[in-house]
Motif scaffolding. Sequence first.
Motif, mmCIF file in Angstrom:
data_model
loop_
_atom_site.group_PDB
_atom_site.id
_atom_site.type_symbol
_atom_site.label_atom_id
_atom_site.label_comp_id
_atom_site.label_asym_id
_atom_site.label_seq_id
_atom_site.Cartn_x
_atom_site.Cartn_y
_atom_site.Cartn_z
ATOM 1 N N SER A 1 -7.564 9.049 7.174
ATOM 2 C CA SER A 1 -7.285 9.670 5.736
ATOM 3 C C SER A 1 -5.716 9.818 5.746
ATOM 4 O O SER A 1 -5.184 9.863 4.507
ATOM 5 N N LEU B 1 -1.880 3.368 0.949
ATOM 6 C CA LEU B 1 -3.021 2.149 1.153
ATOM 7 C C LEU B 1 -4.162 2.761 1.475
ATOM 8 O O LEU B 1 -4.113 3.639 2.221
ATOM 9 N N GLN B 2 -5.138 2.082 1.192
ATOM 10 C CA GLN B 2 -6.475 2.301 1.356
ATOM 11 C C GLN B 2 -7.010 1.978 2.728
ATOM 12 O O GLN B 2 -5.962 0.819 3.338
ATOM 13 N N ARG B 3 -7.846 2.465 3.344
ATOM 14 C CA ARG B 3 -8.196 2.209 4.813
ATOM 15 C C ARG B 3 -8.326 0.481 5.022
ATOM 16 O O ARG B 3 -7.771 0.047 5.985
ATOM 17 N N LYS C 1 2.128 -3.438 -1.815
ATOM 18 C CA LYS C 1 2.732 -2.422 -2.710
ATOM 19 C C LYS C 1 3.783 -1.710 -1.934
ATOM 20 O O LYS C 1 4.538 -0.741 -2.270
ATOM 21 N N SER D 1 -6.603 -1.740 3.456
ATOM 22 C CA SER D 1 -5.597 -2.399 3.308
ATOM 23 C C SER D 1 -4.769 -2.301 4.699
ATOM 24 O O SER D 1 -4.085 -2.942 5.183
ATOM 25 N N THR E 1 -3.706 6.843 4.960
ATOM 26 C CA THR E 1 -4.020 6.189 3.491
ATOM 27 C C THR E 1 -3.142 7.180 2.561
ATOM 28 O O THR E 1 -2.345 6.757 1.672
ATOM 29 N N GLU E 2 -3.134 8.537 2.821
ATOM 30 C CA GLU E 2 -2.329 9.551 2.123
ATOM 31 C C GLU E 2 -1.128 9.272 2.052
ATOM 32 O O GLU E 2 -0.186 9.234 1.108
#
Lengths: 188, 188
Positions: free
Chosen positions: A30, A38-40, A5, A42, A33-34
């Motif tokens: 957090s 990407l999420q944790r 991404k 990832s 990720t923000e």
Amino acid sequence: MARSKIDDTELLDRISDVFRRYGYEGTSLSRLTEATGLQRASLYHRFPGGKEEMAEAALTGVDASFVEDILAPLSESGEPTGRVRQTAKRLMAFYDEGKKACLLDTMSLGDKGDPPRAHVRASFEAWIAAMTKIAREAGFTPAMAKRRAEEALVQIQGALVFSRASGDRKPFERAIAALPDLLTGADR
Amino acid sequence: MARSKIDDTELLDRISDVFRRYGYEGTSLSRLTEATGLQRASLYHRFPGGKEEMAEAALTGVDASFVEDILAPLSESGEPTGRVRQTAKRLMAFYDEGKKACLLDTMSLGDKGDPPRAHVRASFEAWIAAMTKIAREAGFTPAMAKRRAEEALVQIQGALVFSRASGDRKPFERAIAALPDLLTGADR
DNA sequence: GTCTATAGCTTGATAGAC
DNA sequence: GTCTATCAAGCTATAGAC
């Protein structure tokens, strides 16, 4: 498939930015990720060592681009004062006129044994070495050259703290403007 | 009755020390209980506003002792240079020869809207005002006096960052030694 | 004024589906 | 390569006994 991404350098830039603003402890997954989208999980896929590995990567990345972009003119050819002026100009942009903190500063909080401390130390020394070298070329004795380099670093770091704490960017502008004379000018 | 295990000033000193080392986000109640010998609930009894109130109290307390102990000589009578020398000497002790960080620095990390930011700003200005005043007495124009005061602050803060990041205390010693001349000496 | 116990949320980190 | 779901441990904060 699920291609990236976000490419590696952009990802690292955003991560570094978070560490730069909040320091090591203040940086949470957090926030990461923000900042990255990407999420944790990832983030862990890219940095299996987690937060600590991201911090190390941030330091390594910023250090590399600092050496290549900002300190580079100091190692080129030409008249020393002009080269320092180039570096000064790039420092101005690098720290966004004093609005951005220095990663080496914000990462050096906390216990002596914290993850990135050795890294910070090494980067600091590289910075001093490059500035000492050009002060040498400008005719200073080794001792004086090193001293001027340290003074330069002190002034920039101090001006960044000043800027962050007071909101007034002028001392930073002055520190940058004083750099060429400090490193290559006559005795004050 | 369960009298105080620890008196108010000693308690505040220990709390301030933790914030100074770890910054606002890096300071946890666990670290505070460990440093103070008081359990969570006891800390909340003394500071009902919790962590944020402790941070404010730390800033207020350090600020007060800084004004009373370190900046005081600047407002007394006598020859300006000698008074700055007194302040320089006390700064040396206050920051433990550069081993201790500045609370104003470590508290100014994170978002602009964070709890103690307004406080930090005000303390910074008080510091500058006191140093500007003595530079005025020493004969500088208002503009030059303010500029020298800001330079003094920049040098001290920068030297503290340097000290923390590199482990080398000499630049801090030099910054302190340069203070009298910077604030009251002749043009460089 | 201090304590133990606990609530409820956030943290760093992992498992496993797609 | 990214995601959702989940874990244990940490966090700030509170309730209530002494």
